[in-house]
Design a protein around this motif. Structure first.
Motif, PDB file in Angstrom:
ATOM      1  N   MET A 150     -54.079 -63.898 -79.264  1.00 31.24           N
ATOM      2  CA  MET A 150     -53.597 -63.013 -78.203  1.00 31.24           C
ATOM      3  C   MET A 150     -53.272 -63.698 -76.873  1.00 31.24           C
ATOM      4  SD  MET A 150     -53.303 -60.619 -80.168  1.00 31.24           S
ATOM      5  CE  MET A 150     -52.454 -59.583 -79.009  1.00 31.24           C
ATOM      6  N   ASP A 151     -53.876 -64.852 -76.585  1.00 34.47           N
ATOM      7  CA  ASP A 151     -53.587 -65.515 -75.301  1.00 34.47           C
ATOM      8  C   ASP A 151     -52.855 -66.838 -75.492  1.00 34.47           C
ATOM      9  OD1 ASP A 151     -55.689 -66.975 -76.391  1.00 34.47           O
ATOM     10  OD2 ASP A 151     -56.641 -67.335 -74.456  1.00 34.47           O
ATOM     11  N   LYS A 152     -52.199 -66.988 -76.652  1.00 34.04           N
ATOM     12  CA  LYS A 152     -51.593 -68.275 -76.959  1.00 34.04           C
ATOM     13  C   LYS A 152     -50.098 -68.154 -77.223  1.00 34.04           C
ATOM     14  CE  LYS A 152     -55.883 -70.147 -78.682  1.00 34.04           C
ATOM     15  NZ  LYS A 152     -56.686 -68.993 -78.348  1.00 34.04           N
ATOM     16  N   ALA A 153     -49.351 -69.109 -76.675  1.00 29.09           N
ATOM     17  CA  ALA A 153     -47.917 -69.181 -76.948  1.00 29.09           C
ATOM     18  C   ALA A 153     -47.717 -69.322 -78.453  1.00 29.09           C
ATOM     19  CB  ALA A 153     -47.303 -70.382 -76.228  1.00 29.09           C
ATOM     20  N   GLY A 154     -46.800 -68.542 -79.005  1.00 24.57           N
ATOM     21  CA  GLY A 154     -46.550 -68.601 -80.440  1.00 24.57           C
ATOM     22  C   GLY A 154     -47.595 -67.893 -81.277  1.00 24.57           C
ATOM     23  N   ALA A 155     -48.550 -67.251 -80.615  1.00 27.96           N
ATOM     24  CA  ALA A 155     -49.592 -66.445 -81.275  1.00 27.96           C
ATOM     25  C   ALA A 155     -50.520 -67.246 -82.186  1.00 27.96           C
ATOM     26  CB  ALA A 155     -48.959 -65.280 -82.054  1.00 27.96           C
ATOM     27  N   TYR A 156     -50.692 -68.541 -81.873  1.00 31.35           N
ATOM     28  CA  TYR A 156     -51.672 -69.284 -82.672  1.00 31.35           C
ATOM     29  C   TYR A 156     -52.256 -70.440 -81.875  1.00 31.35           C
ATOM     30  CZ  TYR A 156     -48.443 -73.200 -83.585  1.00 31.35           C
ATOM     31  OH  TYR A 156     -47.622 -74.295 -83.450  1.00 31.35           O
ATOM     32  N   GLY A 157     -53.486 -70.798 -82.253  1.00 29.34           N
ATOM     33  CA  GLY A 157     -54.153 -71.970 -81.698  1.00 29.34           C
ATOM     34  C   GLY A 157     -54.388 -72.959 -82.817  1.00 29.34           C
ATOM     35  N   ILE A 158     -53.749 -74.111 -82.731  1.00 31.06           N
ATOM     36  CA  ILE A 158     -53.856 -75.110 -83.801  1.00 31.06           C
ATOM     37  C   ILE A 158     -55.279 -75.653 -83.910  1.00 31.06           C
ATOM     38  CG2 ILE A 158     -53.218 -77.113 -82.393  1.00 31.06           C
ATOM     39  CD1 ILE A 158     -51.539 -78.062 -84.825  1.00 31.06           C
ATOM     40  N   GLN A 159     -55.997 -75.674 -82.776  1.00 27.46           N
ATOM     41  CA  GLN A 159     -57.343 -76.244 -82.747  1.00 27.46           C
ATOM     42  C   GLN A 159     -58.399 -75.229 -83.178  1.00 27.46           C
ATOM     43  OE1 GLN A 159     -55.563 -75.306 -80.235  1.00 27.46           O
ATOM     44  NE2 GLN A 159     -56.865 -74.011 -78.983  1.00 27.46           N
ATOM     45  N   SER A 160     -57.984 -73.994 -83.371  1.00 25.62           N
ATOM     46  CA  SER A 160     -58.955 -72.973 -83.779  1.00 25.62           C
ATOM     47  C   SER A 160     -58.557 -72.416 -85.149  1.00 25.62           C
ATOM     48  CB  SER A 160     -59.040 -71.877 -82.708  1.00 25.62           C
ATOM     49  OG  SER A 160     -57.746 -71.424 -82.350  1.00 25.62           O
ATOM     50  N   GLY A 161     -58.548 -71.137 -85.310  1.00 28.15           N
ATOM     51  CA  GLY A 161     -58.386 -70.524 -86.627  1.00 28.15           C
ATOM     52  C   GLY A 161     -57.072 -70.743 -87.335  1.00 28.15           C
ATOM     53  N   ALA A 162     -56.041 -71.195 -86.649  1.00 30.21           N
ATOM     54  CA  ALA A 162     -54.730 -71.316 -87.289  1.00 30.21           C
ATOM     55  C   ALA A 162     -54.439 -72.728 -87.801  1.00 30.21           C
ATOM     56  CB  ALA A 162     -53.634 -70.883 -86.322  1.00 30.21           C
ATOM     57  N   GLY A 163     -55.385 -73.623 -87.697  1.00 29.67           N
ATOM     58  CA  GLY A 163     -55.152 -74.996 -88.155  1.00 29.67           C
ATOM     59  C   GLY A 163     -54.707 -75.062 -89.609  1.00 29.67           C
ATOM     60  N   HIS A 164     -55.245 -74.183 -90.439  1.00 27.93           N
ATOM     61  CA  HIS A 164     -54.894 -74.216 -91.867  1.00 27.93           C
ATOM     62  C   HIS A 164     -53.513 -73.619 -92.162  1.00 27.93           C
ATOM     63  CE1 HIS A 164     -56.564 -70.187 -91.429  1.00 27.93           C
ATOM     64  NE2 HIS A 164     -55.932 -69.853 -92.533  1.00 27.93           N
ATOM     65  N   PHE A 165     -52.839 -73.061 -91.139  1.00 31.20           N
ATOM     66  CA  PHE A 165     -51.465 -72.562 -91.317  1.00 31.20           C
ATOM     67  C   PHE A 165     -50.456 -73.713 -91.361  1.00 31.20           C
ATOM     68  CE2 PHE A 165     -52.192 -68.264 -88.891  1.00 31.20           C
ATOM     69  CZ  PHE A 165     -53.063 -67.863 -89.892  1.00 31.20           C
ATOM     70  N   ILE A 166     -50.885 -74.880 -90.884  1.00 27.05           N
ATOM     71  CA  ILE A 166     -49.972 -76.004 -90.686  1.00 27.05           C
ATOM     72  C   ILE A 166     -49.791 -76.791 -91.978  1.00 27.05           C
ATOM     73  CG2 ILE A 166     -49.488 -78.053 -89.289  1.00 27.05           C
ATOM     74  CD1 ILE A 166     -49.820 -75.431 -87.655  1.00 27.05           C
ATOM     75  N   ASP A 167     -48.541 -76.971 -92.353  1.00 27.01           N
ATOM     76  CA  ASP A 167     -48.202 -77.792 -93.509  1.00 27.01           C
ATOM     77  C   ASP A 167     -48.011 -79.243 -93.077  1.00 27.01           C
ATOM     78  OD1 ASP A 167     -47.487 -78.268 -96.219  1.00 27.01           O
ATOM     79  OD2 ASP A 167     -45.373 -78.247 -95.646  1.00 27.01           O
TER      80      ASP A 167
END
Length: 193
Positions: A150-167
């Motif tokens: 909610m407070d992040k550009a692009g709606a994700y934080g690579i260093q937190s919960g969205a790291g596993h979204f990255i290919d």
């Protein structure tokens, strides 16, 4: 070294600077982050970083007796021709993450520094290319439920919960977190000349 002032409330930027071994004070400033539509995307991001740096510099120049260097940054997630910004609500976060799913985007962080002694100002940016894997609706909504996007550009934080979204990532990881430390080092050296 001249005292460093970070013009940001971002805990992620503070953490990156601290890990890199810098001592600094934090002086957050509020400025308009509405991009200037007369500029191209890279210059829009540089412009916002400059606004932050100048606001902090103006705030400090009358109250500080010794020299100081202001550091400000702005990070944007770019998809297609423009920035995605921060999501306005849960549905907007879903829209953004669905858009990024299985696709490539860029993260651009602009850094601006102003040295109080020389009045020298430097602005540069770093680009990282990000490739997202295909995301299921369940993965997206589970992540949104954490509140992290909610407070992040692009709606994700690579260093937190969205790291596993990255290919795949091409470019500096810390740039995606919000502050490219190698660029910061180079700019500080340039200011010291």
């Amino acid at each position: 070294m001249t005292p460093l002032i970070l013009a940001s409330e971002s805990p992620r930027r503070r953490e990156l600077l601290k890990k890199a071994g810098y001592d600094f004070d934090v002086v957050p400033v509020k400025v308009s982050e509405i991009p200037n539509k007369n500029l191209n995307v890279n210059d829009q991001i540089l412009d916002i970083a400059r606004r932050k740096a100048r606001a902090a510099f103006d705030l400090l120049k009358s109250s500080r007796t010794g020299p100081f260097t202001v550091l400000a940054a702005d990070t944007e997630v770019i998809f297609g021709e423009g920035p995605l910004g921060k999501p306005s609500d849960r549905d907007d976060a879903y829209r953004i993450l669905r858009l990024l799913s299985g696709r490539f985007h860029e993260v651009i962080t602009a850094v601006c520094m102003i040295d109080s002694s020389s009045q020298k100002e430097l602005s540069q940016f770093e680009i990282t290319h990000i490739y997202f894997k295909e995301l299921s609706d369940n993965e997206i909504w589970s992540y949104i439920d954490t509140g992290d996007p909610m407070d992040k550009a692009g709606a994700y934080g690579i260093q937190s919960g969205a790291g596993h979204f990255i290919d795949r990532i091409e470019g500096p990881f810390d740039n995606v977190v919000g502050l490219p430390i190698d660029l910061v080092r180079k700019m500080l050296l340039e200011l010291a000349k």
